[in-house]
Design a protein around this motif. Structure first.
Motif, PDB file in Angstrom:
ATOM      1  N   HIS A 261       0.815  -1.229   0.000  1.00 12.06           N
ATOM      2  CA  HIS A 261       0.000   0.000   0.000  1.00 12.06           C
ATOM      3  C   HIS A 261       0.840   1.266   0.000  1.00 12.06           C
ATOM      4  CE1 HIS A 261      -4.347  -1.302   1.025  1.00 12.06           C
ATOM      5  NE2 HIS A 261      -3.786  -2.090   0.142  1.00 12.06           N
ATOM      6  N   GLN A 262       1.942   1.236  -0.722  1.00 14.88           N
ATOM      7  CA  GLN A 262       2.768   2.430  -0.835  1.00 14.88           C
ATOM      8  C   GLN A 262       2.730   2.916  -2.274  1.00 14.88           C
ATOM      9  OE1 GLN A 262       4.387   4.047   1.759  1.00 14.88           O
ATOM     10  NE2 GLN A 262       3.028   2.668   2.850  1.00 14.88           N
ATOM     11  N   LEU A 263       2.158   4.088  -2.476  1.00 11.05           N
ATOM     12  CA  LEU A 263       2.095   4.649  -3.817  1.00 11.05           C
ATOM     13  C   LEU A 263       3.400   5.371  -4.093  1.00 11.05           C
ATOM     14  CD1 LEU A 263       0.486   5.368  -6.360  1.00 11.05           C
ATOM     15  CD2 LEU A 263      -0.424   7.325  -5.136  1.00 11.05           C
ATOM     16  N   ALA A 264       4.162   4.893  -5.079  1.00 11.31           N
ATOM     17  CA  ALA A 264       5.384   5.595  -5.461  1.00 11.31           C
ATOM     18  C   ALA A 264       5.104   6.313  -6.778  1.00 11.31           C
ATOM     19  CB  ALA A 264       6.537   4.618  -5.616  1.00 11.31           C
ATOM     20  N   LEU A 265       5.032   7.622  -6.720  1.00 11.88           N
ATOM     21  CA  LEU A 265       4.702   8.369  -7.942  1.00 11.88           C
ATOM     22  C   LEU A 265       5.890   8.465  -8.868  1.00 11.88           C
ATOM     23  CD1 LEU A 265       2.420  11.221  -6.657  1.00 11.88           C
ATOM     24  CD2 LEU A 265       1.819   9.263  -8.068  1.00 11.88           C
ATOM     25  N   GLY A 266       7.086   8.227  -8.344  1.00  9.96           N
ATOM     26  CA  GLY A 266       8.275   8.363  -9.183  1.00  9.96           C
ATOM     27  C   GLY A 266       8.960   7.036  -9.398  1.00  9.96           C
ATOM     28  N   GLN A 267       8.181   5.972  -9.543  1.00  9.35           N
ATOM     29  CA  GLN A 267       8.773   4.641  -9.690  1.00  9.35           C
ATOM     30  C   GLN A 267       9.703   4.580 -10.894  1.00  9.35           C
ATOM     31  OE1 GLN A 267       8.746   2.418  -7.552  1.00  9.35           O
ATOM     32  NE2 GLN A 267       8.914   0.365  -8.404  1.00  9.35           N
ATOM     33  N   ALA A 268       9.411   5.389 -11.924  1.00  7.73           N
ATOM     34  CA  ALA A 268      10.257   5.377 -13.117  1.00  7.73           C
ATOM     35  C   ALA A 268      11.687   5.831 -12.809  1.00  7.73           C
ATOM     36  CB  ALA A 268       9.647   6.251 -14.208  1.00  7.73           C
ATOM     37  N   ALA A 269      11.905   6.399 -11.614  1.00  4.00           N
ATOM     38  CA  ALA A 269      13.269   6.759 -11.223  1.00  4.00           C
ATOM     39  C   ALA A 269      14.180   5.546 -11.354  1.00  4.00           C
ATOM     40  CB  ALA A 269      13.287   7.271  -9.784  1.00  4.00           C
ATOM     41  N   PHE A 270      13.656   4.369 -10.999  1.00  3.13           N
ATOM     42  CA  PHE A 270      14.489   3.166 -11.020  1.00  3.13           C
ATOM     43  C   PHE A 270      14.635   2.601 -12.428  1.00  3.13           C
ATOM     44  CE2 PHE A 270      12.639   3.613  -6.777  1.00  3.13           C
ATOM     45  CZ  PHE A 270      13.811   3.866  -6.099  1.00  3.13           C
ATOM     46  N   CYS A 271      13.646   2.896 -13.282  1.00  4.84           N
ATOM     47  CA  CYS A 271      13.823   2.583 -14.704  1.00  4.84           C
ATOM     48  C   CYS A 271      14.968   3.438 -15.259  1.00  4.84           C
ATOM     49  CB  CYS A 271      12.552   2.876 -15.496  1.00  4.84           C
ATOM     50  SG  CYS A 271      11.113   1.953 -14.975  1.00  4.84           S
ATOM     51  N   ILE A 272      15.047   4.689 -14.804  1.00  4.79           N
ATOM     52  CA  ILE A 272      16.126   5.575 -15.244  1.00  4.79           C
ATOM     53  C   ILE A 272      17.477   5.004 -14.816  1.00  4.79           C
ATOM     54  CG2 ILE A 272      17.158   7.861 -14.917  1.00  4.79           C
ATOM     55  CD1 ILE A 272      14.355   9.001 -14.656  1.00  4.79           C
ATOM     56  N   VAL A 273      17.551   4.534 -13.571  1.00  2.00           N
ATOM     57  CA  VAL A 273      18.804   3.963 -13.078  1.00  2.00           C
ATOM     58  C   VAL A 273      19.232   2.788 -13.965  1.00  2.00           C
ATOM     59  CG1 VAL A 273      19.906   2.748 -11.167  1.00  2.00           C
ATOM     60  CG2 VAL A 273      18.438   4.712 -10.701  1.00  2.00           C
ATOM     61  N   GLY A 274      18.297   1.837 -14.149  1.00  8.26           N
ATOM     62  CA  GLY A 274      18.624   0.667 -14.961  1.00  8.26           C
ATOM     63  C   GLY A 274      18.965   1.054 -16.388  1.00  8.26           C
ATOM     64  N   GLY A 275      18.174   1.962 -16.948  1.00 11.62           N
ATOM     65  CA  GLY A 275      18.387   2.374 -18.337  1.00 11.62           C
ATOM     66  C   GLY A 275      19.760   3.000 -18.537  1.00 11.62           C
ATOM     67  N   TYR A 276      20.141   3.917 -17.639  1.00 14.75           N
ATOM     68  CA  TYR A 276      21.438   4.578 -17.801  1.00 14.75           C
ATOM     69  C   TYR A 276      22.604   3.625 -17.543  1.00 14.75           C
ATOM     70  CZ  TYR A 276      20.218   9.346 -18.986  1.00 14.75           C
ATOM     71  OH  TYR A 276      19.796  10.447 -19.658  1.00 14.75           O
ATOM     72  N   VAL A 277      22.458   2.776 -16.517  1.00 14.36           N
ATOM     73  CA  VAL A 277      23.554   1.832 -16.250  1.00 14.36           C
ATOM     74  C   VAL A 277      23.750   0.923 -17.468  1.00 14.36           C
ATOM     75  CG1 VAL A 277      24.281  -0.147 -14.859  1.00 14.36           C
ATOM     76  CG2 VAL A 277      23.368   1.898 -13.743  1.00 14.36           C
ATOM     77  N   SER A 278      22.642   0.386 -17.998  1.00  8.96           N
ATOM     78  CA  SER A 278      22.754  -0.493 -19.160  1.00  8.96           C
ATOM     79  C   SER A 278      23.350   0.240 -20.349  1.00  8.96           C
ATOM     80  CB  SER A 278      21.373  -1.044 -19.543  1.00  8.96           C
ATOM     81  OG  SER A 278      21.067  -2.146 -18.732  1.00  8.96           O
TER      82      SER A 278
ATOM     83  N   SER B 229      14.218  -1.425 -12.370  1.00 11.85           N
ATOM     84  CA  SER B 229      15.501  -1.204 -13.029  1.00 11.85           C
ATOM     85  C   SER B 229      15.686  -2.191 -14.181  1.00 11.85           C
ATOM     86  CB  SER B 229      16.618  -1.344 -12.001  1.00 11.85           C
ATOM     87  OG  SER B 229      17.863  -1.375 -12.653  1.00 11.85           O
ATOM     88  N   ILE B 230      15.319  -3.451 -13.945  1.00 12.55           N
ATOM     89  CA  ILE B 230      15.412  -4.456 -15.015  1.00 12.55           C
ATOM     90  C   ILE B 230      14.504  -4.048 -16.168  1.00 12.55           C
ATOM     91  CG2 ILE B 230      14.814  -6.849 -15.591  1.00 12.55           C
ATOM     92  CD1 ILE B 230      15.750  -7.574 -12.730  1.00 12.55           C
ATOM     93  N   SER B 231      13.320  -3.565 -15.829  1.00 11.18           N
ATOM     94  CA  SER B 231      12.398  -3.074 -16.854  1.00 11.18           C
ATOM     95  C   SER B 231      13.040  -1.955 -17.670  1.00 11.18           C
ATOM     96  CB  SER B 231      11.117  -2.586 -16.173  1.00 11.18           C
ATOM     97  OG  SER B 231      10.387  -1.754 -17.017  1.00 11.18           O
ATOM     98  N   GLY B 232      13.721  -1.033 -16.971  1.00 11.48           N
ATOM     99  CA  GLY B 232      14.396   0.059 -17.672  1.00 11.48           C
ATOM    100  C   GLY B 232      15.488  -0.463 -18.589  1.00 11.48           C
ATOM    101  N   SER B 233      16.295  -1.409 -18.101  1.00 13.86           N
ATOM    102  CA  SER B 233      17.378  -1.969 -18.922  1.00 13.86           C
ATOM    103  C   SER B 233      16.825  -2.621 -20.177  1.00 13.86           C
ATOM    104  CB  SER B 233      18.163  -3.008 -18.108  1.00 13.86           C
ATOM    105  OG  SER B 233      18.828  -2.386 -17.046  1.00 13.86           O
ATOM    106  N   LEU B 234      15.785  -3.449 -20.008  1.00 15.31           N
ATOM    107  CA  LEU B 234      15.211  -4.152 -21.165  1.00 15.31           C
ATOM    108  C   LEU B 234      14.642  -3.154 -22.164  1.00 15.31           C
ATOM    109  CD1 LEU B 234      13.393  -7.069 -19.277  1.00 15.31           C
ATOM    110  CD2 LEU B 234      15.436  -7.253 -20.709  1.00 15.31           C
TER     111      LEU B 234
END
Lengths: 295, 591
Positions: B57-74, B221-226
């Motif tokens: 029950h935790q709404l994270a409005l900036g979840q895409a932050a972790f897609c950014i992490v994965g995307g940039y690292v990849s 993050s894995i989602s961002g990398s893919l």
């Protein structure tokens, strides 16, 4: 440090800060009566700017155009409450909050469809002149922004502190459930607060548009910064939220001026993140955290 | 019941694998396979998001932050540093999880929308910083990201990448289902229902929220990398605020309360997006997504998975009544601690709310092995005192000691872990769990399977679950409710709900049991049976501290009575003596 430069940055920051402060106030009031963080709040600022620009372009006299934009903001906010929040009052809060994000997207894109993608201009209320204040040169319209903000804030606090309506709103903010049991019609109150905050935000948007131009994207920025202001007020205190909004405007303008305009957002969002981390990690520990809530 | 559920999950898994395997065979053109990859890349992240929003029950409005992490690292690791794409993907996920831990650990102690704000701030901060960095290509980003590869083998065919992407989704789903079926999943549902009751049985609320935040960050993050290996470019605006909102919409549309809902939502979302994009009307995409968000949330708050599950249940008929545990020996409920360990001592305890002194300088001892009753008129401060003992409120002054520990500053779950159980005046059962699962939550402190063991469903986890289940059934049998094990609390009469709460507290194996007005709302017969039950629990060696209004019950069971009035202790002693105390009489009858 050169005082004139400082003054220039600070005063222009104060101007955007005025808008943030009004948005922050809207966030807090909507939150208090409905329990919902209304993320569409900033979009009503944009509606005010774009609406005034379009109506003025139709040839309406400027005050009429502004009045029309304010009416549009208030009506849309009421429509938002009736159509998207009233039907889900019983749903979990995060669902209601997410819906407001959807509404914000619709308003933003609706503005693109109606007004186009290019920034629109709104003529200033009293000419294109500039004023010199504290060694800074600011457009005359700035005085209108300050004056109007002061007026709106004074009216809001008078309403909150001196009227039955305001007492009811404050009662809701202390304990929504108890307030309802005491016979306060939170439904009706919610409508009034949405209308007022939508209209207020639209007025702010119309008044600031001659300085910033009216842009369909502007709502996002005003909304987020106002949101940060509201967080500094803990979503409870209207006074702190207003102070927070003003402070963000000034600080980000100073950061943009002295460091780099690119780092304006870095300062605002970084400050927010650090504030939240400190609040959770340092200032509120042990059992006190259980009693703490962010809204 | 467990069998039925496992059957349903098995069918869902088979359907999932069949659909994923068949899709590219049916829709074999390059564009549609690309759409399938995009959906899979998003789904790998939305499964974790279900754990965060639907379970914690935790709404994270900036979840895409972790897609950014994965995307940039990849993107950086594969274009600049020559890393293997799989290694880069794992490194990104680890970095994202570390970041989530650093942020989640301090702030998830606080309640409310705080994670929504902090994650949003993180995302906007990352975007603002990254779009100014020369090294990451500023606003243009990093082009030329290679195709994905596994252990040095480049996946040149999109079909292979499609299957690898969905293999990640499958792995995420398996982890999600394992967590769902474990003590951690049960604890999360308990937290979602009542944080107060969850912590009263020893569940560390903050820790569980942080764990889900960290896991969901890794999956995002894995989602961002893919996604980056699919787009072949990474920039600061690929995962913007709108994308964060899209993930929320997709997850809610798919169904928050189902692990499958994440994958389903992402697929539906990508499909609609492609249809709208192909319609070729500018801006239509955003408007449709906005309208879709509002419509789905208002019309189907349980999402598409909820609709499917509901339909499946109707097709299958109502679930069979739970097999009662079969013939089984006499109750084996025993207290954990040696009797002397259960003594509770309060000294000088005070608490004010504003100008109201709710509890003022109260001191008494509840002797080990005895039944102590705390009585007093309404508003005397009895429940406040309980909340102070259990750790739900900070003390203003004084000390609370239990079995030689100073517990005055401990948190509720730490206090429960020392062997203090409690029941609530206003029932706090977990409405989203069955009666048996409610009681199993009570045994939380006696189980140890950590998040890693649970995610991988090690054999030891299954053994522990079986033991917990047996223990919970014992407790239910002790209160006479084993037949109700498979039902939901709301289906039981009120008196039985009270007993479920007592069974849940017993599953904790308490040395000390705090009972807040257990007789309120019960009729005379039920109250008599309750008195017998309290005595039976006490005979197991459990020290009992009881708040009660029913004087007959108190006189019948208590060894020792403490009387509170206006937040102060006005009398203390054996029941017969206290009953004659003139101060007590006047407090009750009024002056």
């Amino acid at each position: 440090m050169d005082f004139a430069t400082f003054s220039q940055f600070a005063l222009s920051g104060l101007t955007t800060g005025c808008i943030y402060a009004l948005v922050a106030l809207g966030f807090v009031l909507c939150m208090n009566v409905s329990g919902v963080i209304n993320f569409a709040q900033g979009e009503y600022v944009m509606i005010g700017g774009v609406g005034a620009a379009l109506l003025a372009a139709y040839g309406l006299p400027l005050p009429v155009a502004i009045a029309g934009a304010v009416a549009a903001g208030a009506i849309l906010a009421v429509a938002q409450e009736r159509l998207t929040l009233a039907p889900v009052r019983a749903a979990p809060l995060f669902i209601q909050v997410t819906i407001t994000l959807g509404v914000a997207a619709i308003l933003r894109m609706g503005a693109v469809v109606v007004g186009g993608r290019d920034p629109l201009t709104v003529p200033p209320l009293t000419g294109d002149g500039v004023e010199e204040i504290l060694q800074a040169v600011v457009p005359t319209q700035t005085l209108w922004v300050w004056g109007m903000t002061a007026l709106l804030l004074a009216a809001s606090f008078w309403l909150l502190m001196r009227t039955d309506l305001g007492r009811a709103i404050r009662a809701c903010s202390i304990n929504l459930h108890a307030a309802r049991l005491m016979g306060i019609e939170a439904e009706r109150l919610t409508l009034v607060v949405f209308a007022l905050s939508g209209g207020t935000a639209a007025l702010a948007g119309a008044i600031v548009a001659p300085i910033t131009q009216a842009n369909w994207l502007a709502g996002l920025e005003f909304g987020l910064k106002g949101f940060i202001g509201a967080i500094f007020g803990n979503f409870r205190s209207p006074g702190l939220a207003v102070a927070g909004g003003l402070a963000i405007g000034v600080v980000e303008s100073l950061a943009a001026g002295y460091v780099s305009s690119a780092y304006k957002d870095v300062v605002a969002y970084g400050a927010l993140l650090i504030y939240l981390l400190l609040r959770g990690g340092v200032f509120v520990t042990g059992r006190a955290a259980l009693a703490q809530s962010s809204h | 019941m467990g069998q039925v559920l496992r059957g349903q999950q098995g069918a869902a898994m088979a359907a999932f694998v069949a659909i994923v395997a068949a899709y590219p065979l049916i829709f074999s053109n390059a564009y549609l396979i690309g759409v399938g990859i995009a959906a899979g890349a998003m789904a790998a992240g939305t499964v974790g998001f279900v754990l965060l929003i639907g379970y914690a029950h935790q709404l994270a409005l900036g979840q895409a932050a972790f897609c950014i992490v994965g995307g940039y690292v990849s993107a950086l690791a594969t274009t600049r540093w020559g890393w293997d794409p799989l290694v880069a993907l794992i490194a990104g996920a680890l970095l994202a999880m570390l970041l989530a831990y650093a942020i989640g650990k301090p702030i998830l102690k606080l309640r409310g929308f705080i994670l929504a704000m902090a994650s949003l701030a993180l995302q906007l901060l990352l975007i603002a910083v990254l779009q100014e960095q020369e090294y990451t290509g500023k606003a243009l980003g990093i082009p030329g990201v290679p195709k994905f590869g596994v252990f040095g083998i480049r996946l040149d065919s999109d079909l292979a990448f499609y299957y690898v992407t969905w293999a990640f989704v499958l792995a995420a789903i398996v982890v999600g289902l394992n967590i769902n079926a474990s003590r951690v999943g049960r604890a999360l549902k308990a937290i979602a229902s009542s944080e107060m009751a969850a912590s009263s049985v020893g569940i560390d609320v903050t820790r569980h929220k942080v764990q889900m935040f960290v896991i969901s960050a890794g999956m995002a993050s894995i989602s961002g990398s893919l996604t980056v290996h699919y787009l072949r470019v990474m920039g600061p605006h690929i995962f913007d605020f709108a994308y964060s909102l899209n993930i929320v919409t997709a997850v809610i549309a798919g169904g928050l309360m189902s692990i499958w809902g994440g994958a389903l939502g992402a697929s539906i979302f990508i499909a609609i997006r492609e249809i709208v994009r192909n319609a070729g009307i500018p801006y239509l995409e955003s408007i449709v997504m906005g309208v879709l968000t509002c419509f789905v949330l208002i019309a189907f708050p349980r999402g598409f998975a909820g609709l499917v599950a509901g339909a499946a249940r109707r097709l299958a008929g109502a679930p069979a009544a739970s097999a009662a545990a079969g013939a089984s020996p006499a109750p084996r409920v025993e207290a954990e601690a040696a009797p002397a360990a259960g003594a509770l001592t309060l000294s000088g305890v005070s608490k004010s709310f504003g100008n109201l002194r709710a509890v003022s300088d109260v001191g008494f001892a509840a002797p080990a092995g005895a039944i102590t009753a705390l009585i007093g008129p309404n508003g005397a401060g009895k429940t406040t005192l309980f909340n102070l003992v259990c750790g739900f409120q900070p003390l203003d002054g004084g000390a609370v000691a239990f079995a030689g520990h100073d517990i005055g500053t401990l948190l509720p779950n730490e206090i429960a872990a020392l062997g203090i159980g409690r029941t609530f005046q206003n029932l706090q059962l977990f409405g989203n769990l069955t009666v048996l699962e409610n009681v199993m939550c009570g045994a939380h402190r006696h189980t140890a399977a950590g998040i890693l063991e649970v995610s991988a469903r090690l054999p030891s986890v299954g053994r522990e679950e079986a033991a917990t289940r047996a223990r919970a059934l014992d407790c239910l049998r002790f209160v006479g409710l084993e037949a109700a094990a498979g039902r939901y609390p709301s289906e039981l009469p009120f008196g039985h709900q009270r007993l479920v709460e007592i069974a849940r507290a017993l599953a904790l194996k308490p040395a000390l049991l705090l009972m807040d007005e257990p007789a309120s709302g019960l009729n005379d017969t039920e109250t008599e049976r309750l008195a017998d039950l309290i005595l039976a629990i006490n005979r197991l060696g459990v020290t009992i501290l009881l708040i009660e209004h029913d004087i007959r019950l108190v006189m019948g069971v208590a060894d020792h009575v403490v009387v509170l009035h206006h937040g102060e202790k006005i009398a203390e002693g054996p029941p017969a003596e206290v009953r004659r105390d003139p101060q007590v009489v006047s407090a009750y009858l009024g002056q």
